[in-house]
Motif scaffolding. Structure first.
Motif, PDB file in Angstrom:
ATOM      1  N   LEU A  15       0.776  -1.223  -0.098  1.00 48.55           N
ATOM      2  CA  LEU A  15      -0.071  -0.128   0.059  1.00 48.55           C
ATOM      3  C   LEU A  15       0.845   1.298  -0.062  1.00 48.55           C
ATOM      4  O   LEU A  15       0.562   2.382  -0.597  1.00 48.55           O
ATOM      5  CB  LEU A  15      -1.137   0.125   1.203  1.00 48.55           C
ATOM      6  CG  LEU A  15      -2.114  -0.961   1.302  1.00 48.55           C
ATOM      7  CD1 LEU A  15      -2.999  -0.894   2.574  1.00 48.55           C
ATOM      8  CD2 LEU A  15      -2.824  -0.515   0.061  1.00 48.55           C
ATOM      9  N   LEU A  16       1.819   1.254   0.793  1.00 51.13           N
ATOM     10  CA  LEU A  16       2.793   2.405   0.700  1.00 51.13           C
ATOM     11  C   LEU A  16       3.328   2.689  -0.558  1.00 51.13           C
ATOM     12  O   LEU A  16       3.772   3.686  -1.045  1.00 51.13           O
ATOM     13  CB  LEU A  16       3.695   2.011   1.778  1.00 51.13           C
ATOM     14  CG  LEU A  16       3.391   2.522   3.293  1.00 51.13           C
ATOM     15  CD1 LEU A  16       4.383   1.916   4.340  1.00 51.13           C
ATOM     16  CD2 LEU A  16       3.106   3.861   3.604  1.00 51.13           C
ATOM     17  N   ASN A  17       4.072   1.527  -1.186  1.00 53.88           N
ATOM     18  CA  ASN A  17       4.460   1.478  -2.468  1.00 53.88           C
ATOM     19  C   ASN A  17       3.745   2.112  -3.731  1.00 53.88           C
ATOM     20  O   ASN A  17       4.064   2.611  -4.537  1.00 53.88           O
ATOM     21  CB  ASN A  17       5.196   0.282  -3.003  1.00 53.88           C
ATOM     22  CG  ASN A  17       6.444   0.251  -2.017  1.00 53.88           C
ATOM     23  OD1 ASN A  17       7.398   1.051  -2.126  1.00 53.88           O
ATOM     24  ND2 ASN A  17       6.671  -0.956  -1.200  1.00 53.88           N
ATOM     25  N   PRO A  22       7.716  10.881  -5.328  1.00 56.91           N
ATOM     26  CA  PRO A  22       8.965  11.050  -6.284  1.00 56.91           C
ATOM     27  C   PRO A  22       9.328  10.096  -7.033  1.00 56.91           C
ATOM     28  O   PRO A  22       9.470  10.194  -8.281  1.00 56.91           O
ATOM     29  CB  PRO A  22      10.091  11.810  -5.560  1.00 56.91           C
ATOM     30  CG  PRO A  22       9.596  12.133  -4.189  1.00 56.91           C
ATOM     31  CD  PRO A  22       8.246  11.540  -4.030  1.00 56.91           C
ATOM     32  N   ASP A  23       9.281   8.867  -6.646  1.00 54.62           N
ATOM     33  CA  ASP A  23       9.887   7.765  -7.278  1.00 54.62           C
ATOM     34  C   ASP A  23       8.618   7.080  -8.381  1.00 54.62           C
ATOM     35  O   ASP A  23       9.242   6.917  -9.294  1.00 54.62           O
ATOM     36  CB  ASP A  23       9.975   6.336  -6.256  1.00 54.62           C
ATOM     37  CG  ASP A  23      11.077   6.717  -5.316  1.00 54.62           C
ATOM     38  OD1 ASP A  23      11.874   7.489  -5.588  1.00 54.62           O
ATOM     39  OD2 ASP A  23      11.294   5.989  -4.337  1.00 54.62           O
ATOM     40  N   VAL A  24       7.475   7.089  -7.981  1.00 50.07           N
ATOM     41  CA  VAL A  24       6.471   6.842  -8.925  1.00 50.07           C
ATOM     42  C   VAL A  24       6.386   7.893 -10.087  1.00 50.07           C
ATOM     43  O   VAL A  24       6.464   7.565 -11.517  1.00 50.07           O
ATOM     44  CB  VAL A  24       5.062   6.887  -8.449  1.00 50.07           C
ATOM     45  CG1 VAL A  24       4.099   6.677  -9.479  1.00 50.07           C
ATOM     46  CG2 VAL A  24       5.065   5.554  -7.243  1.00 50.07           C
ATOM     47  N   ASN A 162       9.425  -6.300  -2.826  1.00 50.75           N
ATOM     48  CA  ASN A 162       7.992  -6.201  -3.122  1.00 50.75           C
ATOM     49  C   ASN A 162       7.865  -4.676  -3.834  1.00 50.75           C
ATOM     50  O   ASN A 162       6.832  -4.595  -4.738  1.00 50.75           O
ATOM     51  CB  ASN A 162       7.209  -6.061  -2.062  1.00 50.75           C
ATOM     52  CG  ASN A 162       6.777  -7.674  -1.533  1.00 50.75           C
ATOM     53  OD1 ASN A 162       6.929  -8.792  -2.125  1.00 50.75           O
ATOM     54  ND2 ASN A 162       6.848  -7.573  -0.091  1.00 50.75           N
ATOM     55  N   ALA A 163       8.322  -3.925  -3.399  1.00 51.23           N
ATOM     56  CA  ALA A 163       8.246  -2.467  -4.029  1.00 51.23           C
ATOM     57  C   ALA A 163       8.973  -2.383  -5.454  1.00 51.23           C
ATOM     58  O   ALA A 163       8.448  -1.824  -6.398  1.00 51.23           O
ATOM     59  CB  ALA A 163       9.371  -1.457  -3.203  1.00 51.23           C
ATOM     60  N   LEU A 164       9.756  -3.165  -5.915  1.00 49.14           N
ATOM     61  CA  LEU A 164      10.271  -3.379  -7.232  1.00 49.14           C
ATOM     62  C   LEU A 164       9.421  -3.940  -8.165  1.00 49.14           C
ATOM     63  O   LEU A 164       9.160  -3.297  -9.225  1.00 49.14           O
ATOM     64  CB  LEU A 164      11.546  -4.215  -7.290  1.00 49.14           C
ATOM     65  CG  LEU A 164      12.167  -4.657  -8.633  1.00 49.14           C
ATOM     66  CD1 LEU A 164      12.605  -3.396  -9.368  1.00 49.14           C
ATOM     67  CD2 LEU A 164      13.263  -5.549  -8.425  1.00 49.14           C
ATOM     68  N   TRP A 165       8.527  -4.834  -7.760  1.00 48.88           N
ATOM     69  CA  TRP A 165       7.474  -5.086  -8.632  1.00 48.88           C
ATOM     70  C   TRP A 165       6.296  -4.414  -8.621  1.00 48.88           C
ATOM     71  O   TRP A 165       5.867  -4.091  -9.844  1.00 48.88           O
ATOM     72  CB  TRP A 165       6.907  -6.553  -8.261  1.00 48.88           C
ATOM     73  CG  TRP A 165       7.922  -7.752  -8.291  1.00 48.88           C
ATOM     74  CD1 TRP A 165       8.669  -8.334  -7.194  1.00 48.88           C
ATOM     75  CD2 TRP A 165       8.386  -8.373  -9.469  1.00 48.88           C
ATOM     76  NE1 TRP A 165       9.421  -9.306  -7.821  1.00 48.88           N
ATOM     77  CE2 TRP A 165       9.485  -9.220  -9.050  1.00 48.88           C
ATOM     78  CE3 TRP A 165       8.381  -8.106 -10.731  1.00 48.88           C
ATOM     79  CZ2 TRP A 165      10.288  -9.848  -9.833  1.00 48.88           C
ATOM     80  CZ3 TRP A 165       9.067  -8.679 -11.729  1.00 48.88           C
ATOM     81  CH2 TRP A 165      10.095  -9.652 -11.306  1.00 48.88           C
TER      82      TRP A 165
END
Length: 214
Positions: A15-17, A22-24, A162-165
């Motif tokens: 949910l946080l990712n 900025p990253d997105v 998980n954030a990478l995917w």
């Protein structure tokens, strides 16, 4: 950690990712400009930057930055300046002409390396990412848990995996829309300008962030 708490950790991390930041913004912009490969290169750079923060937090370096006003201020201003530089670079781009090849994977190997380095920089120079790991991960490490440093590293690696995917999903979605939807693709011509303004705002917001130990 039992299975229930592990699932809660994974769900909270996803949910946080998914929340735009900025990253997105960086991943989506690069996907629109250079296609899926550019978006994945951006995601890989950001993930590499997170590894630095995870290792630093596990070793206590992030706590030192949070506790030291001087160290936090230096990193804060370097990170803010970098975000502003990225924003200005996006605002000075060629706009729609730069997006002519969007979604077609036309980015050169050199361009992909540059995207990776920029993604790495936007993440590793942001002290708020380090503070996030210091605040988030310990909530899932119980006082009775042995080898807390290893547990911290393990949770950090799981979170980053998980954030990478999720980031790759953003890249695929942005490139797919830019390539297949004509109306969206035309609108994407202004996306880089919007993203540039957002990076300027992120940089200014970071510059105004107070040291949490103050």
């Amino acid at each position: 950690m039992d299975l229930q708490h592990l699932l809660v950790f994974v769900a909270a991390g996803l949910l946080l990712n998914l929340a735009p930041g900025p990253d997105v913004v960086f991943i989506v912009t690069q996907s629109v400009r250079g296609g899926v490969r550019a978006g994945i290169a951006a995601a890989a750079g950001i993930t590499a930057g997170c590894f630095v923060h995870i290792l630093a937090a596990a070793l206590g370096l992030s706590a030192l930055v949070a506790a030291s006003a001087t160290a936090f201020t230096v990193l804060k201003w370097v990170g803010a300046a970098y975000l502003v530089w990225v924003g200005l670079k996006m605002l000075r781009s060629r706009g729609p002409a730069a997006l002519a090849q969007a979604g077609e994977g036309a980015a050169s190997p050199l361009a992909l390396r540059q995207v990776f380095v920029q993604g790495f920089g936007t993440n590793v120079l942001n002290p708020k990412v380090a503070l996030f790991f210091l605040a988030f991960l310990p909530q899932f490490i119980t006082p009775a848990m042995p080898h807390k440093t290893l547990a911290f590293l393990g949770l950090g690696l799981l979170f980053n995996f998980n954030a990478l995917w999720v980031d790759i999903g953003w890249a695929l979605a942005a490139a797919w829309l830019a390539r297949r939807v004509g109306a969206v693709r035309r609108v994407m011509g202004g996306l880089e300008r919007v993203a540039g303004c957002m990076f300027l705002a992120f940089g200014l917001k970071l510059a105004l962030t107070d040291n949490p130990s103050a």
